[in-house]
Design a protein around this motif. Structure first.
Motif, PDB file in Angstrom:
ATOM      1  N   LYS A 102       0.815  -1.218   0.000  1.00 54.99           N
ATOM      2  CA  LYS A 102       0.000   0.000   0.000  1.00 54.99           C
ATOM      3  C   LYS A 102       0.849   1.268   0.000  1.00 54.99           C
ATOM      4  O   LYS A 102       0.306   2.367  -0.166  1.00 54.99           O
ATOM      5  N   GLU A 103       2.164   1.121   0.141  1.00 50.04           N
ATOM      6  CA  GLU A 103       3.056   2.278   0.043  1.00 50.04           C
ATOM      7  C   GLU A 103       3.429   2.570  -1.414  1.00 50.04           C
ATOM      8  O   GLU A 103       4.018   3.606  -1.705  1.00 50.04           O
ATOM      9  N   ASP A 104       3.107   1.671  -2.315  1.00 47.76           N
ATOM     10  CA  ASP A 104       3.504   1.792  -3.721  1.00 47.76           C
ATOM     11  C   ASP A 104       2.364   2.354  -4.558  1.00 47.76           C
ATOM     12  O   ASP A 104       1.189   1.991  -4.358  1.00 47.76           O
ATOM     13  N   THR A 105       2.703   3.227  -5.497  1.00 46.56           N
ATOM     14  CA  THR A 105       1.741   3.717  -6.478  1.00 46.56           C
ATOM     15  C   THR A 105       2.155   3.229  -7.855  1.00 46.56           C
ATOM     16  O   THR A 105       3.301   3.391  -8.258  1.00 46.56           O
ATOM     17  N   LEU A 106       1.229   2.614  -8.571  1.00 41.07           N
ATOM     18  CA  LEU A 106       1.485   2.055  -9.894  1.00 41.07           C
ATOM     19  C   LEU A 106       0.793   2.903 -10.950  1.00 41.07           C
ATOM     20  O   LEU A 106      -0.275   3.474 -10.701  1.00 41.07           O
ATOM     21  N   ARG A 107       1.411   2.938 -12.129  1.00 37.84           N
ATOM     22  CA  ARG A 107       0.763   3.534 -13.303  1.00 37.84           C
ATOM     23  C   ARG A 107       0.737   2.463 -14.397  1.00 37.84           C
ATOM     24  O   ARG A 107       1.788   2.002 -14.859  1.00 37.84           O
ATOM     25  N   VAL A 108      -0.491   2.079 -14.766  1.00 38.57           N
ATOM     26  CA  VAL A 108      -0.669   1.003 -15.737  1.00 38.57           C
ATOM     27  C   VAL A 108      -1.362   1.577 -16.973  1.00 38.57           C
ATOM     28  O   VAL A 108      -2.396   2.256 -16.854  1.00 38.57           O
ATOM     29  N   MET A 109      -0.794   1.309 -18.147  1.00 27.81           N
ATOM     30  CA  MET A 109      -1.360   1.809 -19.402  1.00 27.81           C
ATOM     31  C   MET A 109      -1.967   0.652 -20.193  1.00 27.81           C
ATOM     32  O   MET A 109      -1.317  -0.372 -20.408  1.00 27.81           O
ATOM     33  N   ILE A 110      -3.226   0.847 -20.631  1.00 23.97           N
ATOM     34  CA  ILE A 110      -3.919  -0.156 -21.442  1.00 23.97           C
ATOM     35  C   ILE A 110      -4.323   0.496 -22.755  1.00 23.97           C
ATOM     36  O   ILE A 110      -4.982   1.545 -22.758  1.00 23.97           O
ATOM     37  N   LYS A 111      -3.921  -0.116 -23.868  1.00 23.95           N
ATOM     38  CA  LYS A 111      -4.402   0.296 -25.188  1.00 23.95           C
ATOM     39  C   LYS A 111      -5.458  -0.709 -25.623  1.00 23.95           C
ATOM     40  O   LYS A 111      -5.261  -1.919 -25.518  1.00 23.95           O
TER      41      LYS A 111
END
Length: 812
Positions: A102-111
């Protein structure tokens, strides 16, 4: 019940339980970049989602993505890492390269490419389709698209962008939307920029900086005019097609007053940066409260003249109030939907009470209560319920009508000051959060100091309603005894605790006392001192309850003559009808200060009013009543019962600014004989009118008189008319071609078949379907019905028996 049966019942309850959506990830922000392919009717999209594990470490991310082609999934960091995924057309399961906390922030890209129309349908009475995003064809051959709009409730926004499509999720977002350059776009939040592209399209960039639930993300795009307004520096926009721009100023004109009233009433100022209202074609619901941009059905497209009699303030208030109850504070699960819809329903009562007076609000709410009672004949369920089959099942007259009425009783019990302070506390404590029913109870208890478990248990967490029998004993003149008994089925409904009021009048003054029924049967002593002949149980009609009592003609006369509540006089007038009305009662009712009583008298006591010699009073109402509905009803009365020739008045009234009045007068012109102008000529002079109140008298006249040559005109009108107006026209349209088959029966049949199979609104499909039965003897029509609706027996199709019609309705 045996042990095995009991265990089976308990196990079934566990199996049917719908928990609040579990939060594995917390969605923080969505960046959406989409282009609309108008020919393929698909969405070409790139979504970048910012999220973090909610509490527990996670190595798999599951997103809602319905009917997509998923092209790629990448994790964005200093580099870009392509991720493996599994996709089953509904859920996108993404395998992360490591376990995140919960300390991590993710950025996920979907095309992706989204196909909204795939596997759509199976909606509810409130939301008739599940496509999420809609391409609306232009008039004519329908090959072009004139509008695109979205409808995300309940979990339909994942038809056009990947997300965690749950009401207890909350995030900010940005939307970059590529559309034809001549179009206008409207979306949540602020329009940041617009960029013209080399291919004749334009990219609009919208940003929503306050978090809200994913189902509230929305846009509309098309050829709209914008009418600008404002309230205390907050920009307001009313978006309609160009022909309806002037009407929109009237239709939505009360919005600033509503904002001021609700903000002051709740003690929480409208919490968003702007408010837009958009009217679209073929909407799949009445309206939708997307944050900062409500979308409405096409019936709110009105010309300036039509808007004079606009009756849409209720739905406008409803969607606006959602911006506090639903958008600002949001139900955590669809099981708790009344926390959205009961409040929005109650806002209609609040607004009508403020704007038109309590009598109008009470009558509106009696209508809502009757809607619930009608539904309760077949279905009685808890307001807050966890055992529904589909999300859409929650959108019923329990969540709306019953829920609103329960709030009205809670307000009446606590008093206005405590009730509205409680709502302020609830909104303030839970701003930009999701809630469940106990949060509302605790807020009300915190403010009032009262225990409310009993109230919430019996009204929100139990099924049914009280059925009360009330008996009055006047044998002691100074102490009337009132016995109240609860007669509902206690196997399926609670034994209620019911606070109520008894009232009476003496010397022109109203007196009342409050009591509480907390037994199956209980007697109450009024201790009225002065002798009274009529005591009223729940005179103001606060209780959600079926009530019975033994009352007579004299009682109802007294109730009608002395009650201060319009809804009580209205009830008494209805009850007096079974006895016959005296001239004095009718004269009083035609002059009552409440417009609904004047209208009701004209509608239901027509011949009796004539026999009482009150025709002159009716003519006065037709000419001068301040309510256009009453004027129109008075004209209808003159057409049906009038002994004088009113042709000259009809000639004047048909030019009235109100279509209510003009339409009634047109019916008079086509019925009366004193104008000296041939009726066919009179009718033809109004054929260019587009309002349903003018079209119906013409269609009825052409059918009644078998006027030839009107088939082409009717075909044109059926193609131009939409929404509720189309529903009213369909029967008249069909009737003409039944009696005048030479005017184009098969074209009429084909038009009705198209409506019965393709119309967005189920009530229009039903009206067209039923109208087709008038043509079953025509060659080929029976085959069309069988082909469309299945190989049912010929006789059942010809007779239109319910067992044939209603399975079709259930499926649609």
């Amino acid at each position: 019940m045996g042990e095995e049966e009991r265990v089976a019942t308990l196990e079934q309850a566990i199996e049917q339980y719908k928990p609040s959506p579990e939060r594995d990830f917390d969605l923080l922000h969505s960046d959406l970049d989409i282009a609309l392919d108008l020919k393929a009717q698909t969405v070409l999209g790139t979504a970048i989602l910012s999220l973090k594990p909610y509490f527990y470490p996670q190595n798999t991310l599951i997103l809602d993505a319905q009917d997509f082609d998923v092209h790629s999934v990448r994790l964005l960091r200093t580099d870009s890492l392509e991720l493996n995924f599994r996709y089953d057309s509904q859920k996108l399961q993404i395998y992360l390269p490591q376990t995140f906390t919960k300390e991590d922030t993710l950025r996920v890209m979907i095309k992706y490419t989204a196909h909204p129309s795939r596997n759509a349908g199976n909606g509810s009475a409130a939301i008739t389709d599940t496509q999420g995003l809609y391409f609306i064809p232009s008039a004519g051959d329908g090959t072009e698209v004139r509008q695109v709009w979205t409808q995300g409730e309940t979990d339909h926004n994942s038809k056009w962008f990947p997300t965690i499509d749950a009401p207890n999720e909350r995030a900010t977002h940005a939307l970059k939307l590529r559309v034809p350059d001549q179009w206008t776009t409207i979306s949540n939040g602020e329009l940041v920029s617009q960029t013209r592209n080399a291919d004749g399209t334009r990219s609009d960039y919208w940003r929503m900086d306050l978090p809200h639930a994913p189902y509230l993300v929305a846009f509309a795009a098309g050829d709209f005019d914008r009418i600008e307004d404002q309230w205390e520096g907050i920009p307001l926009g009313y978006y309609v097609e160009q022909d309806y721009a002037e009407g929109a100023k009237k239709v939505f004109g009360n919005t600033p007053r509503m904002l001021a009233y609700f903000s002051e009433l709740l003690g929480v100022k409208y919490p968003w940066s702007k408010y837009d209202q958009v009217v679209v074609r073929d909407f799949v619901s009445g309206a939708m409260e997307n944050t900062t941009v409500s979308i409405f059905m096409e019936d709110l497209n009105m010309t300036a003249k039509e808007a004079i009699d606009s009756e849409f303030d209720g739905i406008i208030a409803h969607e606006l109030f959602h911006h506090w109850f639903g958008d600002y504070v949001t139900t955590e699960s669809w099981s708790n939907l009344p926390l959205n819809e009961a409040f929005a329903n109650y806002s209609e009562y609040l607004w009508y009470s403020f704007d038109e007076g309590r009598d109008a609000a009470d009558l509106h709410y009696i209508g809502e209560m009757e809607s619930y009672f009608y539904e309760a004949e077949e279905k009685q369920v808890d307001l807050i319920r966890f055992d529904y089959e589909h999300n859409e099942d929650m959108f019923d007259n329990h969540s709306y009508a019953k829920g609103g009425r329960v709030l009205h009783m809670l307000r009446n019990y606590l008093g206005d000051e405590a009730f509205f302070e409680g709502l302020n506390f609830y909104l303030t404590q839970h701003a930009l959060e999701s809630v469940e029913i106990h949060d509302l109870r605790l807020a009300m208890e915190e403010v009032s100091g009262k225990d409310l478990n009993w109230f919430f248990d019996q009204w929100f967490l139990s099924s049914g309603h009280p059925e009360l029998v009330v008996r009055m004993d006047y044998s002691e003149p100074g102490n009337v005894l009132v016995t109240v008994s609860q007669e509902q089925d206690l196997e399926s409904s609670p034994l209620y605790i019911i606070p109520f009021e008894l009232s009476w009048y003496s010397g022109g003054e109203r007196y009342s006392r409050k009591f509480t029924l907390d037994r199956k049967v209980k007697q109450f002593a009024l201790e009225n001192k002065d002798s009274v002949t009529a005591v009223y149980f729940d005179e103001a009609k606060v209780l959600l309850a079926k009530k019975r009592g033994s009352y007579g003609q004299d009682y109802y006369k007294q109730q009608f003559m002395e009650s201060q509540f319009g809804v009580s006089r209205y009830e008494a007038l209805d009850s007096l009808a079974q006895y016959g009305l005296s001239r004095g009662i009718m004269e009083r009712s035609l002059g009552d200060e409440f417009w609904a009583i004047r209208e009701r008298s004209l509608q239901h006591f027509g011949e009796a009013i004539a026999d009482a010699g009150l025709e002159a009073k009716v003519e006065e109402l037709a000419a001068t009543d301040p309510n256009n509905g009453v004027r129109a009803t008075a004209i209808d009365w003159l057409v049906a019962y009038g002994q004088e020739d009113y042709s000259s008045q009809y000639m004047i009234w048909v030019e009235d600014s109100s279509y209510y009045v003009a339409g009634a007068a047109l019916e008079g012109l086509l019925t009366s004989s004193g104008t000296g102008i041939p009726k066919a000529l009179t009718a033809a002079s109004f054929e260019e009118e587009g309002n349903i109140r003018m079209i119906v008298p013409l269609a009825d006249y052409y059918t009644r008189e078998r006027v030839p040559g009107k088939g082409a005109w009717l075909h044109e009108k059926i193609s131009e008319t939409e929404g509720q107006s189309l529903y009213y026209l369909i029967g008249y349209y069909a009737d003409y071609f039944v009696v005048m088959p030479e005017e184009g029966t098969m074209e009429a049949v084909n038009n009705l078949v198209d409506l019965a199979t393709e119309a967005t609104q189920p009530y229009i499909r039903l009206a067209a379907f039923q109208s087709l039965f008038g043509f079953v003897d025509e060659e080929g029509v029976l085959d069309k019905l069988k082909k469309i609706y299945g190989q049912e027996a010929d006789e059942s199709i010809k007779s239109g028996e319910e067992y044939f019609i209603f399975p079709y309705l259930d499926e649609n």
